[in-house]
Design a protein around this motif. Structure first.
Motif, PDB file in Angstrom:
ATOM      1  N   ALA A  49      -8.872 -16.670  -2.065  1.00 30.64           N
ATOM      2  CA  ALA A  49      -7.731 -15.941  -2.624  1.00 30.64           C
ATOM      3  C   ALA A  49      -7.642 -14.633  -1.851  1.00 30.64           C
ATOM      4  O   ALA A  49      -8.543 -13.790  -1.918  1.00 30.64           O
ATOM      5  N   ILE A  50      -6.577 -14.463  -1.091  1.00 33.97           N
ATOM      6  CA  ILE A  50      -6.439 -13.316  -0.195  1.00 33.97           C
ATOM      7  C   ILE A  50      -5.586 -12.238  -0.846  1.00 33.97           C
ATOM      8  O   ILE A  50      -4.477 -12.504  -1.309  1.00 33.97           O
ATOM      9  N   GLU A  51      -6.128 -11.036  -0.862  1.00 26.91           N
ATOM     10  CA  GLU A  51      -5.416  -9.865  -1.361  1.00 26.91           C
ATOM     11  C   GLU A  51      -5.209  -8.918  -0.193  1.00 26.91           C
ATOM     12  O   GLU A  51      -6.133  -8.663   0.578  1.00 26.91           O
ATOM     13  N   CYS A  52      -4.004  -8.410  -0.044  1.00 23.00           N
ATOM     14  CA  CYS A  52      -3.624  -7.559   1.084  1.00 23.00           C
ATOM     15  C   CYS A  52      -3.169  -6.199   0.576  1.00 23.00           C
ATOM     16  O   CYS A  52      -2.333  -6.125  -0.335  1.00 23.00           O
ATOM     17  N   LYS A  53      -3.709  -5.131   1.155  1.00 22.16           N
ATOM     18  CA  LYS A  53      -3.304  -3.772   0.794  1.00 22.16           C
ATOM     19  C   LYS A  53      -2.967  -3.004   2.061  1.00 22.16           C
ATOM     20  O   LYS A  53      -3.755  -2.956   3.001  1.00 22.16           O
ATOM     21  N   ARG A  54      -1.795  -2.402   2.073  1.00 25.01           N
ATOM     22  CA  ARG A  54      -1.348  -1.562   3.199  1.00 25.01           C
ATOM     23  C   ARG A  54      -1.034  -0.206   2.599  1.00 25.01           C
ATOM     24  O   ARG A  54       0.052   0.026   2.076  1.00 25.01           O
ATOM     25  N   CYS A  55      -2.032   0.690   2.615  1.00 27.66           N
ATOM     26  CA  CYS A  55      -1.939   1.929   1.867  1.00 27.66           C
ATOM     27  C   CYS A  55      -2.743   3.022   2.559  1.00 27.66           C
ATOM     28  O   CYS A  55      -3.780   2.732   3.167  1.00 27.66           O
ATOM     29  N   SER A  59      -8.485   2.757  -2.237  1.00 26.41           N
ATOM     30  CA  SER A  59      -8.956   2.574  -3.603  1.00 26.41           C
ATOM     31  C   SER A  59      -9.720   1.256  -3.656  1.00 26.41           C
ATOM     32  O   SER A  59      -9.365   0.336  -4.400  1.00 26.41           O
ATOM     33  N   LEU A  60     -10.763   1.171  -2.810  1.00 24.42           N
ATOM     34  CA  LEU A  60     -11.460  -0.101  -2.601  1.00 24.42           C
ATOM     35  C   LEU A  60     -12.031  -0.691  -3.885  1.00 24.42           C
ATOM     36  O   LEU A  60     -11.956  -1.903  -4.090  1.00 24.42           O
ATOM     37  N   ALA A  61     -12.600   0.134  -4.753  1.00 28.18           N
ATOM     38  CA  ALA A  61     -13.204  -0.393  -5.984  1.00 28.18           C
ATOM     39  C   ALA A  61     -12.157  -1.076  -6.867  1.00 28.18           C
ATOM     40  O   ALA A  61     -12.368  -2.206  -7.326  1.00 28.18           O
ATOM     41  N   ARG A  86      -2.176   3.465  11.721  1.00 31.59           N
ATOM     42  CA  ARG A  86      -2.858   3.733  12.991  1.00 31.59           C
ATOM     43  C   ARG A  86      -4.349   3.370  12.964  1.00 31.59           C
ATOM     44  O   ARG A  86      -5.136   3.903  13.721  1.00 31.59           O
ATOM     45  N   LYS A  87      -4.708   2.479  12.063  1.00 31.31           N
ATOM     46  CA  LYS A  87      -6.090   1.995  11.981  1.00 31.31           C
ATOM     47  C   LYS A  87      -6.068   0.471  11.948  1.00 31.31           C
ATOM     48  O   LYS A  87      -5.074  -0.131  11.558  1.00 31.31           O
ATOM     49  N   PRO A  88      -7.172  -0.149  12.340  1.00 30.87           N
ATOM     50  CA  PRO A  88      -7.203  -1.627  12.346  1.00 30.87           C
ATOM     51  C   PRO A  88      -7.388  -2.197  10.942  1.00 30.87           C
ATOM     52  O   PRO A  88      -7.829  -1.506  10.023  1.00 30.87           O
ATOM     53  N   TRP A  89      -7.057  -3.469  10.815  1.00 32.38           N
ATOM     54  CA  TRP A  89      -7.292  -4.177   9.556  1.00 32.38           C
ATOM     55  C   TRP A  89      -8.783  -4.281   9.307  1.00 32.38           C
ATOM     56  O   TRP A  89      -9.579  -4.493  10.225  1.00 32.38           O
ATOM     57  N   ARG A  90      -9.177  -4.133   8.050  1.00 36.66           N
ATOM     58  CA  ARG A  90     -10.565  -4.284   7.601  1.00 36.66           C
ATOM     59  C   ARG A  90     -10.578  -5.307   6.466  1.00 36.66           C
ATOM     60  O   ARG A  90      -9.550  -5.547   5.828  1.00 36.66           O
ATOM     61  N   ALA A  91     -11.741  -5.879   6.211  1.00 37.15           N
ATOM     62  CA  ALA A  91     -11.876  -6.855   5.128  1.00 37.15           C
ATOM     63  C   ALA A  91     -13.094  -6.523   4.287  1.00 37.15           C
ATOM     64  O   ALA A  91     -14.085  -5.981   4.793  1.00 37.15           O
ATOM     65  N   VAL A  92     -13.013  -6.849   3.021  1.00 42.59           N
ATOM     66  CA  VAL A  92     -14.149  -6.738   2.112  1.00 42.59           C
ATOM     67  C   VAL A  92     -14.415  -8.137   1.573  1.00 42.59           C
ATOM     68  O   VAL A  92     -13.504  -8.804   1.068  1.00 42.59           O
ATOM     69  N   GLU A 111     -18.154  -4.777   4.304  1.00 47.79           N
ATOM     70  CA  GLU A 111     -16.882  -4.472   4.944  1.00 47.79           C
ATOM     71  C   GLU A 111     -16.969  -4.942   6.382  1.00 47.79           C
ATOM     72  O   GLU A 111     -17.951  -4.682   7.071  1.00 47.79           O
ATOM     73  N   LEU A 112     -15.936  -5.666   6.822  1.00 41.66           N
ATOM     74  CA  LEU A 112     -15.937  -6.279   8.147  1.00 41.66           C
ATOM     75  C   LEU A 112     -14.638  -5.997   8.886  1.00 41.66           C
ATOM     76  O   LEU A 112     -13.593  -5.779   8.263  1.00 41.66           O
ATOM     77  N   ALA A 113     -14.716  -6.066  10.201  1.00 50.74           N
ATOM     78  CA  ALA A 113     -13.498  -6.060  11.007  1.00 50.74           C
ATOM     79  C   ALA A 113     -12.756  -7.364  10.737  1.00 50.74           C
ATOM     80  O   ALA A 113     -13.349  -8.374  10.336  1.00 50.74           O
ATOM     81  N   LEU A 114     -11.465  -7.366  10.968  1.00 51.60           N
ATOM     82  CA  LEU A 114     -10.641  -8.557  10.735  1.00 51.60           C
ATOM     83  C   LEU A 114     -11.198  -9.775  11.457  1.00 51.60           C
ATOM     84  O   LEU A 114     -11.335 -10.847  10.868  1.00 51.60           O
ATOM     85  N   SER A 115     -11.550  -9.624  12.727  1.00 49.58           N
ATOM     86  CA  SER A 115     -12.035 -10.776  13.503  1.00 49.58           C
ATOM     87  C   SER A 115     -13.339 -11.325  12.931  1.00 49.58           C
ATOM     88  O   SER A 115     -13.536 -12.540  12.898  1.00 49.58           O
ATOM     89  N   ASP A 116     -14.224 -10.444  12.456  1.00 45.54           N
ATOM     90  CA  ASP A 116     -15.483 -10.909  11.872  1.00 45.54           C
ATOM     91  C   ASP A 116     -15.245 -11.621  10.543  1.00 45.54           C
ATOM     92  O   ASP A 116     -15.876 -12.646  10.256  1.00 45.54           O
TER      93      ASP A 116
END
Length: 129
Positions: A49-55, A59-61, A86-92, A111-116
């Motif tokens: 289940a993918i959740e996307c935030k562009r902010c 407010s990671l928690a 101006r920052k890359p996508w990150r994943a939790v 927390e990971l880079a998008l590619s990882d």
């Protein structure tokens, strides 16, 4: 939420889903029932289940709590992706979903880079994609 915030979120979803489609080999699209039913932003990746935030203000928690709740409702694993300007996508992700033999209980987040993150998700699909 203002119209400009909604538009920014929608643009962020389209941007992320194009990247995920390219890196995962699975066509990822918006879950159009998300606003009515409060579900995840995308459900095309089997088991996730993918959740996307562009902010700008992180407010990671609270975002993780939302992603976890939505994934639990769908019996899926949560994946939270976010990006500031101006920052890359990150994943939790939860390490329990990556290495359950080592992290036996949920709650150890990484927390990971998008590619990882895409590498981890692709490996979890085991040829399903």
């Amino acid at each position: 939420m203002s119209a400009s915030q909604r538009n920014k979120g929608s643009r962020g979803e389209r941007e992320l889903f194009a990247l995920l489609t390219e890196q995962l080999g699975v066509t990822v699209t918006r879950n159009l029932t998300q606003t009515r039913g409060g579900g995840a932003d995308a459900l095309d990746v089997p088991g996730w289940a993918i959740e996307c935030k562009r902010c700008e203000a992180l407010s990671l928690a609270s975002w993780w709590n939302q992603a976890q709740r939505q994934a639990d409702d769908l019996s899926r694993k949560p994946a939270l992706f976010y990006r500031q300007s101006r920052k890359p996508w990150r994943a939790v992700l939860d390490l329990h979903h990556i290495a359950p033999g080592v992290f036996t209980a949920p709650g150890s987040l990484c927390e990971l880079a998008l590619s990882d993150a895409c590498t981890v998700i692709r490996e979890s699909l085991g040829g399903e994609a």
